[in-house]
Structure formats: C-alpha cells, structure tokens
Design an enzyme around this catalytic site. Structure first.
Site, PDB file in Angstrom:
ATOM      1  N   THR A 182       0.855  -1.052  -0.078  1.00 29.22           N
ATOM      2  CA  THR A 182       0.009   0.026  -0.086  1.00 29.22           C
ATOM      3  C   THR A 182       0.653   1.178  -0.025  1.00 29.22           C
ATOM      4  O   THR A 182       2.030   1.207   0.539  1.00 29.22           O
ATOM      5  CB  THR A 182      -0.870  -0.035   1.388  1.00 29.22           C
ATOM      6  OG1 THR A 182      -1.874  -0.933   1.166  1.00 29.22           O
ATOM      7  CG2 THR A 182      -1.556   1.125   1.652  1.00 29.22           C
ATOM      8  N   ARG A 210     -14.540  -7.253   0.136  1.00 29.91           N
ATOM      9  CA  ARG A 210     -13.792  -6.967   1.355  1.00 29.91           C
ATOM     10  C   ARG A 210     -13.229  -5.568   1.334  1.00 29.91           C
ATOM     11  O   ARG A 210     -12.499  -5.319   0.129  1.00 29.91           O
ATOM     12  CB  ARG A 210     -12.702  -7.919   1.655  1.00 29.91           C
ATOM     13  CG  ARG A 210     -11.612  -7.812   2.704  1.00 29.91           C
ATOM     14  CD  ARG A 210     -10.629  -7.090   2.436  1.00 29.91           C
ATOM     15  NE  ARG A 210      -9.376  -6.856   3.457  1.00 29.91           N
ATOM     16  CZ  ARG A 210      -8.669  -6.045   3.559  1.00 29.91           C
ATOM     17  NH1 ARG A 210      -8.138  -5.495   2.586  1.00 29.91           N
ATOM     18  NH2 ARG A 210      -7.911  -6.097   4.693  1.00 29.91           N
ATOM     19  N   VAL A 211     -13.335  -4.696   2.301  1.00 30.74           N
ATOM     20  CA  VAL A 211     -12.589  -3.374   2.450  1.00 30.74           C
ATOM     21  C   VAL A 211     -11.785  -3.478   3.609  1.00 30.74           C
ATOM     22  O   VAL A 211     -12.191  -4.010   4.782  1.00 30.74           O
ATOM     23  CB  VAL A 211     -13.620  -2.209   2.764  1.00 30.74           C
ATOM     24  CG1 VAL A 211     -12.838  -0.783   2.891  1.00 30.74           C
ATOM     25  CG2 VAL A 211     -14.709  -2.132   1.423  1.00 30.74           C
ATOM     26  N   GLY A 212     -10.475  -2.948   3.451  1.00 29.19           N
ATOM     27  CA  GLY A 212      -9.756  -2.748   4.549  1.00 29.19           C
ATOM     28  C   GLY A 212      -9.399  -1.588   5.510  1.00 29.19           C
ATOM     29  O   GLY A 212     -10.669  -0.923   5.304  1.00 29.19           O
ATOM     30  N   ASP A 213      -8.469  -1.192   6.010  1.00 28.99           N
ATOM     31  CA  ASP A 213      -8.282  -0.057   6.769  1.00 28.99           C
ATOM     32  C   ASP A 213      -7.958   1.164   6.161  1.00 28.99           C
ATOM     33  O   ASP A 213      -8.410   2.146   6.460  1.00 28.99           O
ATOM     34  CB  ASP A 213      -7.313  -0.231   7.998  1.00 28.99           C
ATOM     35  CG  ASP A 213      -5.963  -0.684   7.225  1.00 28.99           C
ATOM     36  OD1 ASP A 213      -5.874  -1.476   6.317  1.00 28.99           O
ATOM     37  OD2 ASP A 213      -4.889   0.034   7.804  1.00 28.99           O
ATOM     38  N   THR A 232      -0.184   0.786   6.853  1.00 28.42           N
ATOM     39  CA  THR A 232      -0.010  -0.252   5.939  1.00 28.42           C
ATOM     40  C   THR A 232       0.276  -1.611   6.598  1.00 28.42           C
ATOM     41  O   THR A 232       0.844  -1.570   7.826  1.00 28.42           O
ATOM     42  CB  THR A 232       0.937   0.144   5.025  1.00 28.42           C
ATOM     43  OG1 THR A 232       1.126  -1.175   4.176  1.00 28.42           O
ATOM     44  CG2 THR A 232       2.357   0.165   5.650  1.00 28.42           C
ATOM     45  N   GLY A 235      -4.755  -5.049   7.411  1.00 30.23           N
ATOM     46  CA  GLY A 235      -6.218  -4.258   7.680  1.00 30.23           C
ATOM     47  C   GLY A 235      -7.081  -4.635   8.809  1.00 30.23           C
ATOM     48  O   GLY A 235      -7.423  -3.822   9.452  1.00 30.23           O
TER      49      GLY A 235
HETATM   50  N1  ASP Z   1      -3.732  -2.238   4.742  1.00 21.45           N
HETATM   51  C1  ASP Z   1      -4.182  -2.702   3.486  1.00 21.45           C
HETATM   52  C2  ASP Z   1      -5.452  -3.540   3.582  1.00 21.45           C
HETATM   53  O1  ASP Z   1      -5.533  -4.331   4.538  1.00 21.45           O
HETATM   54  C3  ASP Z   1      -2.902  -3.649   2.945  1.00 21.45           C
HETATM   55  C4  ASP Z   1      -1.589  -2.910   2.991  1.00 21.45           C
HETATM   56  O2  ASP Z   1      -1.573  -2.275   3.655  1.00 21.45           O
HETATM   57  O3  ASP Z   1      -0.973  -3.402   2.184  1.00 21.45           O
HETATM   58  O4  ASP Z   1      -6.130  -3.304   2.677  1.00 21.45           O
END
Ligand code: ASP
Length: 318
Positions: A182, A210-213, A232, A235
């Site tokens: 990320t 799915r949605v991350g942080d 990063t 998430g």
């Molecule tokens: N934090 C991101 C997610 O979970 C992934 C990442 O940081 O590479 O979507």
C-alpha cells in the site's frame, strides 16, 4: 525572506512486508528508490511553493499510484474474481474534513477520487460503482481494466488460487512480493496544517467486497491538529484497533510524543493481537515516526531543513 514558521515536511510510505529472500539480490531496488524519490520530489515541491498539505499528499500519492510497483492504482493486486478493486482516503487535519472511496475499479487515481469526495460532496465514504460514477462525473480521469493489469499481480493471484484448491495455507503459499505494498503520505505545510492519505489495492484474493483499513477514517488514515497518520499492514487488525486515531488520541489526551504513541499502538496493541504492519506519523512540529512490526517498511522523507531520505532496505525474508 525569513524561514517559514512551520517546518514543512512530507513523509511517504510504499508499504510494509517482505519483498525478496535473504541472500538474494533485490532486483528492483533502484526502481523502488526512483519511484519513491519522484513521488517525494513532486509532493515536496507543492509544500515548498506554499501549497497545502492536502495537495502535497494527493500529488505524491498519484505518482505512486501511477507506478506498477506498488499495490495501489496501476499495480493493485487482484481480487478473487480477477478485478482490481481499490480503496483510498484523504484527511485534512486542519478542517477535520475527510473523503474516501472503496472498491473502485475505473477511476485512474483513487486518491483524487477521495479528495473529490472530501471537497465536493457532503459525504465521507463512497463505495463501488457509485464511487466510480461520482469520480467520472467529477471530471476525474478514468482508465480501462488493462491499465491496472500487471502480469506479476495476475500471477500472484493464480498461485494463491491454485494453493487454495490444494488446501495449502496462505502462509505456505503466498508469493512473498504480494504481501502488502500500500502507499501513504503524511504532510505538514508552511501554514502548519497536517494531512494524511492512503491508497491501496487491498489484499490479494479478497472476496465479497472486502474493504480494508486504508479508506476507513481513524483506522488506516487520520489527521487532526496534532498529527497525521497513514498505515499499512493487515487491515483487519488496523480496523479493530482504530490504529490511526488511537495514535492521535494518545498524543492529544495523554501527551505522548508521536514516536511513543506510534510505537505503543504498533508494537504493543496491534502486535499483541497478532497483527502485523506499520505506520508513518507526523506531528505539527515536523517530528516523524515510522514503526513497523513487519520485516520492513519502504519510506521517503523530505523536510524544510534539507533532509531527504529514502529507505527500501530491510524488506528481507529470513
Ligand atoms: N492495509 C491494507 C489492507 O488491509 C493492505 C496493505 O497495507 O498493504 O487493505
């Protein structure tokens, strides 16, 4: 002309995780360095000219989104269904305004879509088809699926799906370079305003929308008058622990320094829960912290006092 009242600063990250085996050469080291340097130069130029921290964050993240090297924009990982579904957020720490998009597929620069949500809509978070439609009607550039398709990411998806069929665990099979990647930025401008932004393709092989942080304000992205944070890592842990806001809250309510607050959240809270990742954090005096519990964190720093640093080391598989 005297020096600007605030030590304007831009700190970027290009993800955390593992990229190459110990003992093996890191073939793309120069490419990563160049991309981070270009993003840092572009964003810092905005600050040096007296531009806003929000503009600096957007400018630098667009450069990283346009690079195929990072898991954001052009180099995004693929979902289980074989699509690139991207998430991004931006926050203005001075006004506490924020904007985010999740699961977008056609806007070329998701970070610009997030900024448009913040500045031209009454909302904070738009998702999926609606978010893409909003971006297009806002006049933002769109791109075909082929723009976001990189062979390396496609191959990573095939390896993982194959392993799933053979019931191997993720740990045994996940291609190392697919872990994380990320991009994020935190900035302090000459007027003392902080901003944070994060952009990602999310997790490889993600399903069910799915949605991350990253696009969630307070989890992967947050800025106020005391600090700006972009995360990063895994998430789900960052969401459960409201990582970015927690760092800001420890500073605001408990008087911790940016380093103490970021270390506590990443190395104690999130690590104790089994979550891996890192953050970049910047306070209103230009102090930075970049703790990570992963093998490495790619970052680039440029500040008014002449510091210009890039780190693409430590991303080694033991
Ligand atoms: N934090 C991101 C997610 O979970 C992934 C990442 O940081 O590479 O979507």
């Amino acid at each position: 002309m005297g020096s600007p009242p605030f030590p304007f600063t831009l700190l970027l990250h290009g993800g955390s995780g593992r990229l190459y085996p110990a003992g093996a050469p890191f073939l793309k080291e120069e490419d990563y360095k160049e991309a981070l340097a270009a993003a840092s130069r572009a964003g810092f130029a905005v600050l040096a000219k007296g531009g806003s921290s929000v503009a600096a964050v957007e400018t630098s993240l667009k450069v990283l989104e346009d690079s195929p090297l990072f898991n954001a924009g052009r180099g995004s990982v693929f979902s289980h269904a074989g699509a690139n579904e991207m998430d991004a957020a931006i926050m203005n720490g001075f006004t506490l305004m924020a904007g985010a998009v999740a699961g977008v597929r056609t806007v070329k620069n998701p970070i610009s879509a997030a900024r448009a949500v913040m500045e031209t809509s009454p909302h904070v978070l738009l998702t999926g088809v609606g978010a893409d439609e909003f971006s297009a009607t806002s006049g933002l550039e769109t791109a075909p699926a082929s723009w976001f398709h990189t062979d390396e990411r496609w191959q990573q998806l095939q390896v993982l799906k194959e392993a799933e069929l053979r019931h191997l665990s993720h740990a045994q099979t996940l291609p190392q370079s697919s872990k994380y990647g990320t991009v994020g930025a935190v900035a302090l401008d000459q007027a003392g305003r902080l901003a944070a932004g994060t952009s990602t393709g999310g997790m490889l092989n993600k399903r069910f929308g799915r949605v991350g942080d990253s696009p969630l304000i307070g989890a992967g992205t947050y800025a106020n008058h005391v600090c700006a944070v972009s995360g990063t890592g895994h998430g789900e842990f960052f969401i459960r622990h409201a990582v970015a806001h927690d760092i800001a809250a420890l500073m605001e309510y408990k008087g911790l320094t940016v380093q103490e607050a970021a270390d506590l959240v990443i190395h104690q809270k999130v690590a104790a829960a089994g979550g891996k990742g890192g953050v970049i954090a910047l306070d209103s005096r230009g102090n930075v912290a970049k703790p990570h519990s992963t093998e490495g964190l790619f970052w680039a720093l440029a500040s008014a006092d002449g510091r210009q640093e890039i780190n693409v080391c430590n991303m080694v598989i033991e």
